[in-house]
Design a protein around this motif. Structure first.
Motif, short mmCIF file in Angstrom:
data_model
loop_
_atom_site.label_atom_id
_atom_site.label_comp_id
_atom_site.label_asym_id
_atom_site.label_seq_id
_atom_site.Cartn_x
_atom_site.Cartn_y
_atom_site.Cartn_z
N PHE A 74 0.83 -1.21 0.00
CA PHE A 74 0.00 0.00 0.00
C PHE A 74 0.86 1.26 0.00
CE2 PHE A 74 -3.63 -2.49 2.14
CZ PHE A 74 -4.27 -2.70 0.93
N ASP A 75 2.06 1.17 0.58
CA ASP A 75 2.96 2.33 0.61
C ASP A 75 3.50 2.67 -0.77
OD1 ASP A 75 2.68 2.60 3.38
OD2 ASP A 75 4.30 1.17 3.77
N PHE A 76 3.36 1.76 -1.73
CA PHE A 76 3.85 1.96 -3.09
C PHE A 76 2.74 2.37 -4.05
CE2 PHE A 76 6.97 -0.50 -0.94
CZ PHE A 76 8.19 -0.26 -1.57
N CYS A 77 1.49 2.36 -3.58
CA CYS A 77 0.34 2.62 -4.44
C CYS A 77 0.04 4.11 -4.53
CB CYS A 77 -0.90 1.88 -3.92
SG CYS A 77 -0.81 0.09 -4.07
N ARG A 78 -0.31 4.52 -5.76
CA ARG A 78 -0.68 5.90 -6.03
C ARG A 78 -2.07 5.93 -6.65
NH1 ARG A 78 4.30 5.40 -9.90
NH2 ARG A 78 2.92 3.61 -10.28
N PRO A 79 -2.77 7.05 -6.59
CA PRO A 79 -4.03 7.13 -7.33
C PRO A 79 -3.81 6.78 -8.79
CG PRO A 79 -3.79 9.01 -5.86
CD PRO A 79 -2.48 8.28 -5.83
N GLY A 80 -4.64 5.90 -9.31
CA GLY A 80 -4.49 5.46 -10.70
C GLY A 80 -3.83 4.11 -10.86
N ASP A 81 -3.39 3.50 -9.76
CA ASP A 81 -2.76 2.18 -9.83
C ASP A 81 -3.77 1.06 -9.64
OD1 ASP A 81 -0.17 3.15 -10.21
OD2 ASP A 81 0.29 3.18 -8.07
N VAL A 82 -3.41 -0.12 -10.11
CA VAL A 82 -4.13 -1.36 -9.81
C VAL A 82 -3.15 -2.27 -9.06
CG1 VAL A 82 -5.18 -3.46 -10.76
CG2 VAL A 82 -5.73 -1.23 -11.75
N LEU A 83 -3.55 -2.77 -7.92
CA LEU A 83 -2.69 -3.65 -7.14
C LEU A 83 -2.89 -5.08 -7.62
CD1 LEU A 83 -0.64 -3.71 -4.86
CD2 LEU A 83 -2.53 -3.97 -3.25
N VAL A 84 -1.82 -5.68 -8.13
CA VAL A 84 -1.86 -7.02 -8.73
C VAL A 84 -1.09 -7.96 -7.81
CG1 VAL A 84 -1.28 -8.40 -10.75
CG2 VAL A 84 -1.97 -6.02 -11.03
N ILE A 85 -1.78 -8.97 -7.29
CA ILE A 85 -1.23 -9.81 -6.22
C ILE A 85 -1.12 -11.26 -6.67
CG2 ILE A 85 -1.60 -10.62 -3.86
CD1 ILE A 85 -3.34 -7.98 -3.55
N ASP A 86 0.09 -11.76 -6.69
CA ASP A 86 0.37 -13.17 -6.99
C ASP A 86 0.43 -13.92 -5.68
OD1 ASP A 86 1.36 -15.64 -7.68
OD2 ASP A 86 3.11 -14.88 -8.75
N GLY A 87 -0.70 -14.56 -5.35
CA GLY A 87 -0.77 -15.39 -4.15
C GLY A 87 -0.66 -16.87 -4.46
N GLY A 88 -0.16 -17.18 -5.66
CA GLY A 88 0.05 -18.57 -6.04
C GLY A 88 -1.23 -19.37 -6.23
N GLY A 89 -2.37 -18.68 -6.31
CA GLY A 89 -3.64 -19.38 -6.49
C GLY A 89 -4.12 -20.11 -5.25
#
Length: 222
Positions: A74-89
């Motif tokens: 969250f500290d790297f996110c800016r307005p306009g970003d999409v957070l994409v998370i690889d949780g290995g399924g």
């Protein structure tokens, strides 16, 4: 110090607001068709009210069922970003629920793409904030790590790099490299006009199907 398993990198340059606005006006199917119909994030479902999504990828790779790296991301996110998370399924523990999704939305994040499980779907489905995930479980996450931020990840069988442009709608999700996005948009617009003309021809009773049998014959005879 940036040890393996805990690496963090600055977020990539963002796509322009004009580019993101153009992408929100185009169906993911049109964009996908202009990427040779060979790309796409598959196997994830939408858990929100229908709403078009477009934003710049901030990526996270985390241990399945563990969300410490997501909190840090969250500290790297800016307005306009999409957070994409690889949780290995992994589906045995939820990576997040309504609280973390609400916090992401408060940061101006455009949506969440999670190759893992979520919870609180009853609340998430009442909102337009885009949340895509592989599945659901009531079991909450661990917070032990490790995890890495802004590294290449694999989500829904597609490699996503930090800075890729993520688009989503009711048909699914796609990641577009910034170097390709203008040509993809141009092709999608042209195809959209062509498909609109085809729909008009149906209502006017002049839809052309004369190509079907010649094409079938060519395919049948090699």
């Amino acid at each position: 110090m940036n040890p393996i398993g805990w690496r963090e990198y600055e977020s990539a340059p963002q796509a322009s607001p004009a580019t993101l606005a153009a992408l929100r006006e185009l169906a993911v199917s049109l964009l996908s068709d202009n990427m040779a119909r060979a790309s796409g994030i598959v196997g994830l479902q939408a858990y929100h009210r229908p709403h078009a999504m477009a934003g710049t990828a901030v990526t996270v790779r985390t241990r399945g069922g563990d969300n410490l790296a997501i909190h840090r991301a969250f500290d790297f996110c800016r307005p306009g970003d999409v957070l994409v998370i690889d949780g290995g399924g992994e589906l045995t523990q939820a990576l997040m629920g309504d609280i973390m999704a609400s916090y992401a939305e408060s940061l101006g994040v455009q949506g969440l793409v999670i190759d893992g499980a979520i919870r609180d779907v009853g609340a998430l489905r009442q909102r337009e904030f885009p949340v895509y995930a592989r599945g659901v479980t009531h079991r909450g996450p661990y917070k032990n790590g490790p995890g890495e931020i802004n590294v290449p990840v694999t989500v829904g069988r597609m490699v996503v790099n930090p800075g890729d442009i993520i688009v989503g709608d009711e048909d699914g999700l796609l990641a577009i490299a910034p170097s390709d996005v203008e040509s993809v948009i141009e092709g999608a617009r042209k195809q959209g006009a062509k498909e609109a003309a085809a729909l008009r021809s149906i209502t006017e009773g002049r839809f052309d199907r004369t190509w079907v049998m010649p094409h079938r014959d060519r395919m049948m005879n090699g």
